[in-house]
Enzyme design. Structure first.
Site, PDB file in Angstrom:
ATOM      1  N   CYS A   6       0.846  -1.194   0.000  1.00 37.50           N
ATOM      2  CA  CYS A   6       0.000   0.000   0.000  1.00 37.50           C
ATOM      3  C   CYS A   6       0.881   1.245   0.000  1.00 37.50           C
ATOM      4  O   CYS A   6       2.112   1.152   0.058  1.00 37.50           O
ATOM      5  CB  CYS A   6      -0.932   0.010   1.210  1.00 37.50           C
ATOM      6  SG  CYS A   6      -0.022   0.064   2.775  1.00 37.50           S
ATOM      7  N   CYS A  48      44.949 -16.346 -19.326  1.00 41.18           N
ATOM      8  CA  CYS A  48      45.624 -16.558 -18.042  1.00 41.18           C
ATOM      9  C   CYS A  48      44.839 -15.865 -16.934  1.00 41.18           C
ATOM     10  O   CYS A  48      43.813 -15.227 -17.185  1.00 41.18           O
ATOM     11  CB  CYS A  48      47.060 -16.040 -18.090  1.00 41.18           C
ATOM     12  SG  CYS A  48      47.169 -14.247 -18.256  1.00 41.18           S
ATOM     13  N   ASP A  91      21.599 -33.032  14.884  1.00 43.46           N
ATOM     14  CA  ASP A  91      20.225 -33.151  15.353  1.00 43.46           C
ATOM     15  C   ASP A  91      19.947 -34.651  15.481  1.00 43.46           C
ATOM     16  O   ASP A  91      20.584 -35.453  14.803  1.00 43.46           O
ATOM     17  CB  ASP A  91      19.278 -32.500  14.345  1.00 43.46           C
ATOM     18  CG  ASP A  91      17.828 -32.733  14.692  1.00 43.46           C
ATOM     19  OD1 ASP A  91      17.450 -32.476  15.841  1.00 43.46           O
ATOM     20  OD2 ASP A  91      17.080 -33.196  13.812  1.00 43.46           O
ATOM     21  N   ASP A  93      17.951 -31.484   9.387  1.00 41.30           N
ATOM     22  CA  ASP A  93      17.083 -31.786   8.250  1.00 41.30           C
ATOM     23  C   ASP A  93      16.872 -30.593   7.331  1.00 41.30           C
ATOM     24  O   ASP A  93      16.186 -30.691   6.329  1.00 41.30           O
ATOM     25  CB  ASP A  93      15.734 -32.346   8.716  1.00 41.30           C
ATOM     26  CG  ASP A  93      14.957 -31.347   9.573  1.00 41.30           C
ATOM     27  OD1 ASP A  93      15.333 -30.161   9.591  1.00 41.30           O
ATOM     28  OD2 ASP A  93      13.982 -31.751  10.216  1.00 41.30           O
ATOM     29  N   ASP A 106      15.778 -27.187  11.645  1.00 44.66           N
ATOM     30  CA  ASP A 106      17.057 -26.746  12.199  1.00 44.66           C
ATOM     31  C   ASP A 106      17.637 -25.546  11.450  1.00 44.66           C
ATOM     32  O   ASP A 106      18.824 -25.253  11.587  1.00 44.66           O
ATOM     33  CB  ASP A 106      18.059 -27.904  12.157  1.00 44.66           C
ATOM     34  CG  ASP A 106      17.549 -29.127  12.891  1.00 44.66           C
ATOM     35  OD1 ASP A 106      17.190 -28.986  14.063  1.00 44.66           O
ATOM     36  OD2 ASP A 106      17.498 -30.208  12.291  1.00 44.66           O
TER      37      ASP A 106
END
Length: 795
Positions: free
Chosen positions: A16, A83, A496, A690, A694
């Site tokens: 808005c 190079c 974990d 996972d 976490d």
């Protein structure tokens, strides 16, 4: 001095007028800034002084207000780089360009990765800046087009090398006269004959060095082409001078160096050809991933008719038929049929996975036996394999911090070498052999042609390319070269528990009772959606138990369940439930306590007023977890378990797998705090989780490692993604980083050592120019060849 400039930013998140006004007001509060924010176009136009601000300052301001700025990413193919000085120069120019957030140029892949603000610049402008430097650039081609182009370039290099070799061989033989006092036909020693052979090599075959040198010098840069053009031109034009003297009547046979210039160019072309061949092998891992993709799909149209269509014509919600032995063309969901899918290309799991209606299938995996119909859910660049390919591409194109020193040195390398060559010439002509122009010239040429900025530029990116490619082949996706280097420094790995060390779903681990008792329990639990109930029902199905009718099923919160079967009451629950109903549990009490101490959830079973048995459920540890922890311990890496589970269960699992430290009862939002505490103790921490629950801890850790599956590759959440959830890949990822960084250090040692030793040796006149040129040509080949050893890295 004021340096006014206008910038346009595309802003997202405004809903808005209050949003646009807020951003405009905040930008205008910055000193000497005039800003207008248009809600309709979602653009901010900013006038500012470049002496005071950079475009990123405004981006940060907008983001702090809770909005975001649109950023585009471009991948460009660049040709003409020879190079590290070339790639560094392009990178500097792109990073200084208005609107560019970040740019990296990779000499090995011959590509640039540019992130930029589309309101400030565009692709054509970026390409124009590269072309102004004397190189060519275009939007990244498809892998097939790139492969075709590189094959054509390799063929062109080979053809030039063959012609140059044929013309150089007679001149090379004149060198042997000086070395071994051989007798050769007079024509080979004839100045005109040597001139005729050397000239096309110098100005046709070697013209690329003049063009490259001119383009660089015109833009104030120096690269390898400058060294080659200077060195070979000095030898060639000195020979012309000697020829003119001889042609004008000099009695002595002229001292010609046509063979030096010609053989130098040939040897450098030979080195570049070998280098190009070796570099083409560094992308094999990516090519193999691309080859996994299906080329076409069997589409079922609205009339139910089958037709084969190219993969790029498949859209989301299309219905596809897959027969046995065919690849799944795109990610999708089975709507008809059942089969077993070989997902080893993504997860590393060799056993096919059974799939039924509503199950998800992954594009490019193999349908082994059944006929299935699927609905496409992800196509094109959104598929799991496309995401994996994208990660590998970005990792192979990225830079590791270890490369910074080489980049800094290569920026000054060529001017320093030219200065050393000039100094060498002056010392030789004034002090070593006063007045001996030829000896001074030969020493200076040797300095020019032995110096090799290419080896410096290739040392890191080739190792990163091959190392990350080899890791990807084993299901380890590094997000970039920076993360390869940071992983090498990890000394603490935090795990974990659920879904990482364990399978993430409960399974029955112990049952005491007869088959009738199992029938009773499973029949009752079949009325529940609780994960423990599901585990019991699945266990019963595995043991071929037939379920019976249950009435009056009731959940007893904090206690268990009760139900009526064959007019008798069944109770399944904890010790308190049994005691409340006067069930004697003495015979089973000791076993129950033992199981609970090991982290199992124990449920007692009573039927018709008597104890019938016991069933224990737990989230079981992955088979590979113990070995993974042992491997980390053997690498002197500390292991920590960070879990929200209770301390008793956590410690039981930690003891089972051999983890050093347990931090239990931690809420997801508090995990990052514990990572910080470990970092404050001077540990380099990797967090393994996972990738979803976490996420804060993964971001906070020095290295975040997400355990992903083919459909849940947590690419954005972590620095490394482990495909298939095999925890043994965690120590393998760290091992891969160690091997890759060691390889980079070997390359850098060789690249620096070669130049540090080679230039003084050449300056002392101990190397003939052609030997110096051969050494230069082979130095970069040796760096690439050493990096290719990572292809055989055992993980």
């Amino acid at each position: 001095m004021s340096n006014k400039q206008n910038a346009t930013l595309n802003i997202t998140g405004m809903t808005c007028a209050a949003c646009s006004n807020r951003i405009e007001k905040r930008l205008n509060k910055m000193d000497n800034v005039k800003a207008q924010v248009n809600l309709t176009t979602e653009k901010a136009t900013i006038e500012y002084d470049t002496n005071d601000y950079a475009i990123n300052d405004f981006v940060t301001t907008v983001q702090k207000l809770g909005y975001d700025v649109v950023i585009d990413k471009a991948e460009l193919d660049i040709t003409g780089m020879t190079c590290a000085a070339c790639s560094n120069r392009i990178e500097k120019v792109l990073n200084k360009a208005p609107g560019v957030k970040d740019a990296t140029v990779n000499l090995t892949t011959e590509q640039a990765m540019v992130t930029y603000y589309p309101g400030q610049t565009d692709l054509d402008t970026l390409i124009g800046r590269i072309r102004n430097l004397g190189y060519d650039a275009q939007p990244k081609q498809s892998e097939e087009d790139q492969a075709t182009r590189k094959q054509q370039e390799l063929k062109h290099k080979r053809n030039k090398l063959m012609i140059s070799t044929i013309l150089s061989l007679p001149l090379l033989m004149t060198m042997l006269v000086h070395l071994f006092n051989m007798h050769l036909p007079d024509i080979l020693m004839n100045p005109w004959f040597q001139f005729i052979l050397a000239t096309p090599i110098q100005f046709i075959i070697g013209w690329q060095f003049y063009v490259g040198a001119y383009k660089n010098l015109r833009n104030g840069g120096f690269n390898m082409d400058v060294l080659v053009a200077l060195g070979t031109s000095a030898a060639y034009f000195y020979s012309i001078y000697e020829m003119i003297k001889w042609f004008s009547g000099a009695t002595n046979m002229p001292h010609l160096y046509f063979e030096t210039s010609a053989v130098l160019i040939t040897l450098i072309l030979f080195g570049k050809y070998l280098e190009a061949r070796a570099k083409s092998q560094t992308t094999n891992a990516l090519s193999e991933l691309l080859n996994l993709q299906a080329k076409e799909a069997r589409l079922i149209d609205d009339n139910g008719m089958e037709k084969m269509v190219p993969l790029n014509q498949v859209n989301v919600d299309d219905i596809l038929l897959i027969k046995p032995g065919e690849k799944i063309p795109v990610d999708g969901q089975i709507i008809k049929g059942e089969t077993a899918i070989d997902e080893s290309m993504l997860t590393g799991e060799s056993m096919p996975v059974d799939k039924h209606v509503d199950d998800v299938v992954i594009g490019s995996t193999m349908n082994t036996n059944g006929v299935i119909t699927i609905m496409a859910t992800k196509v094109g660049k959104d598929t799991a394999l496309s995401n994996i390919i994208k990660v590998v591409e970005e990792a192979q194109s990225s830079k590791a911090p270890i490369q910074r020193l080489a980049d800094i040195i290569s920026g000054y390398f060529v001017p320093i070498v030219i200065a050393i060559a000039l100094l060498t010439f002056l010392i030789w002509i004034t002090l070593v052999h006063p007045g001996q122009f030829e000896d001074a010239l030969v020493a200076a040429i040797s300095v020019l042609v032995i110096a090799c900025p290419c080896a410096l530029g290739l040392a890191t990116p080739t190792s990163i390319m091959v190392g990350t490619g080899r890791a990807a082949e084993n299901g380890i996706l590094f997000k970039g070269g920076e993360y390869v280097e940071r992983t090498h420094q990890v000394d603490t790995v935090v795990f974990d528990k659920t879904g990482t060390l364990t399978h993430g779903k409960p399974e029955v681990t112990y049952f005491e009772g007869d088959k009738d008792t199992l029938t009773l329990v499973a029949s009752a639990e079949n009325n529940s959606e609780h994960p423990l109930a599901t585990a019991i029902v699945n266990y019963a199905k595995q043991h071929k138990v037939n379920l019976v009718n249950v009435t009056n099923y009731q959940t007893l919160p904090g206690h268990g369940i009760q139900a009526i079967i064959d007019d008798s009451m069944l109770f399944v629950g904890n010790q308190k439930l049994m005691l409340d109903h006067q069930i004697n549990i003495q015979s089973i009490k000791q076993k129950m306590k033992q199981m609970e101490a090991e982290g199992h959830t124990v449920m007692l079973i009573a039927y018709d007023g008597k104890l019938r048995g016991m069933i224990a459920v737990a989230d079981t540890v992955k088979a590979s977890a113990k070995e993974a922890i042992q491997q980390l311990s053997s690498m002197n890496i500390r292991t920590v378990m960070l879990t929200g589970d209770n301390e008793r269960t956590a410690k039981a699992i930690a003891k089972e797998v051999g983890i050093d430290q347990v931090i239990a009862g931690v809420l997801p939002e508090d995990k990052a705090h514990h990572i910080t505490q470990l970092q404050e103790q001077k540990h380099n921490v990797a967090m393994v989780g996972d990738g979803i629950n976490d996420a804060p801890a993964l971001v906070k850790a020095d290295i975040g490692i997400a355990m992903g599956t083919g459909t849940e590759v947590a690419i954005e959440a972590a620095d490394i993604t482990i495909l298939g959830g095999d925890i043994q890949l965690v120590p393998k990822a760290i091992h891969a980083s160690h091997k890759t960084i060691r390889n980079i250090k070997q390359n850098l040692f060789w690249a620096f050592g070669y130049n540090i030793a080679g230039i003084p040796i050449a300056a002392m006149g101990l190397l003939a120019p052609w030997i110096a040129g051969a050494a230069m040509a082979l130095s970069s080949v040796s760096v690439v060849s050493n990096a290719l050893r990572l292809k055989r890295m055992k993980l």
